[in-house]
Design a protein around this motif. Sequence first.
Motif, PDB file in Angstrom:
ATOM      1  N   SER A 177       0.803  -1.220   0.000  1.00 30.56           N
ATOM      2  CA  SER A 177       0.000   0.000   0.000  1.00 30.56           C
ATOM      3  C   SER A 177       0.836   1.270   0.000  1.00 30.56           C
ATOM      4  O   SER A 177       0.321   2.340  -0.301  1.00 30.56           O
ATOM      5  CB  SER A 177      -0.942  -0.001   1.217  1.00 30.56           C
ATOM      6  OG  SER A 177      -1.916  -1.004   1.082  1.00 30.56           O
ATOM      7  N   GLU A 197      -4.513  -1.650   3.076  1.00 32.08           N
ATOM      8  CA  GLU A 197      -4.502  -0.646   4.135  1.00 32.08           C
ATOM      9  C   GLU A 197      -5.389   0.555   3.809  1.00 32.08           C
ATOM     10  O   GLU A 197      -5.576   0.903   2.640  1.00 32.08           O
ATOM     11  CB  GLU A 197      -3.072  -0.167   4.398  1.00 32.08           C
ATOM     12  CG  GLU A 197      -2.095  -1.264   4.805  1.00 32.08           C
ATOM     13  CD  GLU A 197      -2.387  -1.826   6.195  1.00 32.08           C
ATOM     14  OE1 GLU A 197      -3.404  -1.457   6.797  1.00 32.08           O
ATOM     15  OE2 GLU A 197      -1.588  -2.668   6.659  1.00 32.08           O
ATOM     16  N   ARG A 202      -1.820   4.136   5.094  1.00 31.53           N
ATOM     17  CA  ARG A 202      -0.830   4.308   4.032  1.00 31.53           C
ATOM     18  C   ARG A 202       0.003   5.567   4.259  1.00 31.53           C
ATOM     19  O   ARG A 202       1.218   5.556   4.068  1.00 31.53           O
ATOM     20  CB  ARG A 202      -1.524   4.408   2.672  1.00 31.53           C
ATOM     21  CG  ARG A 202      -1.653   3.095   1.959  1.00 31.53           C
ATOM     22  CD  ARG A 202      -2.325   3.273   0.629  1.00 31.53           C
ATOM     23  NE  ARG A 202      -3.760   3.117   0.765  1.00 31.53           N
ATOM     24  CZ  ARG A 202      -4.626   3.389  -0.199  1.00 31.53           C
ATOM     25  NH1 ARG A 202      -4.195   3.830  -1.353  1.00 31.53           N
ATOM     26  NH2 ARG A 202      -5.907   3.217  -0.012  1.00 31.53           N
TER      27      ARG A 202
END
Length: 333
Positions: A177, A197, A202
């Motif tokens: 991510s 995520e 992130r």
Amino acid sequence: MGNRVKLRYIAVKMKIKKILNEHQRHQPEGALADNLGDGYLMTHNPVFRNIRVASIKAGIQFTSSRFHEYDVLPLVQLPKILEEKKVPYLPNVKPLSEIESAMPDQFQIYEAPPLRANYVMHESAHVVARLLRIKYLGELMLERSNNRSSAINSERQLALAIMMEESFANTAESLLSVAANTAIHDEFVMKNAYVHETPEMRGRLRTAVSKIGFTATFRLVFLSFLHSNFLKRKINPKEFDRVLRVSFGGDVLKVKSLDQKLFRDLREIFHGGFDLDPMFTGLTSSFCMRLLGIKTPLQNLFEFDFMARFETNKPHLDLMNAFADLIEKGKWE
């Protein structure tokens, strides 16, 4: 094993035509042309690419033919995947192509029935993790002894090794991510990973990579999933301090010099691993441990200070660092 994280899926307004075009535009060497988004992720996602590069160097093969009972009960097939160094997947591009051919430029991806995802990277991560684990820790055969203390110690060594392999696969998916910054990238990650995520996480992961480096961030996320796979639901400040010290390679001064905002971000990143579904994790781990011949119930099996292995045992620390090098650099020896 493939523990599933609670996913937050937002319907993407993107035409099937565009998704197929992006898939077809990116077909680098080593990509699976019939796995949706595979080549795109190899091109745009360093973590995905590095796992694939290491997998190819390690001699892993990929097959879209029926692999034992993987399509029926995938969790039970991991031993066969590890033994044969062969990763199965389903060719999932053709169904979308057929929709597009029948009704060109008509459907958004969210309007079609859900497409089966593939977990090629997760399974590949298991295989390379097993090969590295054997290199650094050995085969770790169970000791059959009348001495209960000795027997449970050998079970715990094997359990820790298995949980390290699982946590490596979880961490690889989580760190996908970091590079996912477009809708199409997100969509392809969703079709190729269990872990996806949130935008907030992130952002924290990107901040961590920029401020403390990739290796320290990897260690933090890895230890987070390791705690979760050991069925820990929370830790106290002293325990988190230990995690930070190991994450920073034992540099206590770095830990003490963290500003409050970065410290909070790192704590939130660590707590992110606890999103693993505890019921799924517990049931799956219990089943897999018994399948390996471990007789001690999880509650007793996991009741030991596994963090000490990363503080005092060089092989475990070296293995964790080898995991980090593989994900960051595709390093394979």
